[in-house]
Scaffold this active site. Structure first.
Site: not given
Length: 347
Positions: A87-89
């Site tokens: 998942k995106d940071r």
């Protein structure tokens, strides 16, 4: 600008837009909370077993880094922690991790501390969570400083009917680095790190897929089938080449019983045939080195839908320049594929 290495090529990320390049600008991910994603598993957790599953909220944190932190806390090897998806940071994410802890008491994760991280549920399961074991993800995205509400409104009414099912540019790395790394790997460069090898293979395969979609959009063939096009049943994801372009076939496509696909390259013959196969080969003829490398690595010929339909799509204007979108996408699909059709992103 330095000269390119002999085995380095330019892989432009200038994929075509379905509704034209946006003229409206806006800010995307101005705050982590502006990009909220929540995983949906495609099965129920058993409540018992050798794996401890954690439902985790994280804000502004890297998935792989957090996995290593959880391993350290539980006193297990990092390889014994898995997750269903990266998942995106720069986001607020809700996702599952699994830790292999056989024959031991479940650690007290209420004592786990990491900035921006909250463990919301702890439940045992009888199997490891593997990458991709999701049905999909729910997204809630806020766009800020929208420059032209009226223009964006027009496109909002269009994207609900489909956008190009592109792999997001983040998969390719800055300036296509990951695709170049794949090419160098195919040319003999040793990559020992399994994660990096997988990332480079995925980047090369995804790049070829995106190029086919982009060309079909340019030729206005994103919704028009070619003889031999490989279509996928929406219900069960099995696929087959179109035997004809009869009225019945066209009706099945319009009713979304089946959908057009593009190739995920691998060894063996394309699963498309006749006109469609010739078209796909022509689209990719300048990337023979990537095709050969992927085939040599043993990846199979697979397919992926050409268009992506955002499900449960809704939106709300918070004011004249702030929009919140909500939608669901199947596993492996990118929210940025929706956003890129709406606005020219200001970072």
């Amino acid at each position: 600008m330095s000269e390119l290495q002999p085995d380095k090529k330019v892989y432009p990320l200038d994929f075509n837009y379905l509704y034209g390049k946006p003229t409206c600008t806006g800010r995307f991910k101005q705050h982590c909370e502006d990009f909220r994603v929540e995983e949906q598993l495609d099965f129920e957790l058993t409540g018992e077993g050798e794996h401890v599953c954690l439902w985790v909220k994280k804000v502004g944190e890297n998935t792989d880094y957090l996995a290593r932190q959880l391993a350290k806390f539980a006193g297990i090897a990092a390889k014994n922690v898995s997750y269903a998806g990266l998942k995106d940071r720069q986001a607020e994410t809700y996702q599952w991790f699994s830790l292999y802890i056989p024959g031991k008491i479940t650690p007290d994760f209420s004592c786990f501390e990491s900035p921006g991280v909250s463990i919301l549920k702890v439940i045992r399961h009888n199997k490891k969570l593997r990458t991709g074991c999701l049905s999909g993800n729910n997204f809630t995205i806020t766009l800020r400083e929208v420059s032209d509400k009226a223009q964006l409104q027009k496109v909002l009414d269009k994207v609900q009917h489909g956008v190009p099912n592109y792999f997001g540019n983040q998969r390719f790395g800055f300036d296509g680095h990951n695709v170049n790394a794949a090419l160098q790997m195919f040319n003999g460069r040793k990559i020992k790190d399994r994660f990096k090898r997988g990332m480079y293979l995925s980047a090369a395969r995804s790049y070829l897929f995106n190029r086919v979609i982009s060309q079909r959009i340019e030729d206005n063939l994103q919704a028009s089938p070619l003889l031999g096009d490989c279509v996928q049943f929406v219900a069960n994801r099995s696929f087959f080449p179109l035997p004809d372009l009869s009225e019945q076939t066209l009706q099945r496509l319009s009713q979304r019983e089946v959908c057009l696909t593009a190739p995920l390259w691998g060894k063996g013959e394309l699963t498309s045939s006749e006109d469609a196969q010739e078209y796909e080969l022509n689209c990719l003829q300048e990337f023979a080195d990537l095709q050969a490398g992927l085939a040599k690595e043993g990846l199979k010929q697979e397919r992926r839908p050409l268009l992506l339909i955002p499900e449960q799509f809704s939106y709300q204007w918070n004011d004249q320049a702030t929009l919140t979108l909500s939608f669901y996408l199947p596993s492996g699909c990118y929210a940025t594929s929706v956003i890129r059709e709406l606005i020219e992103i200001n970072i």
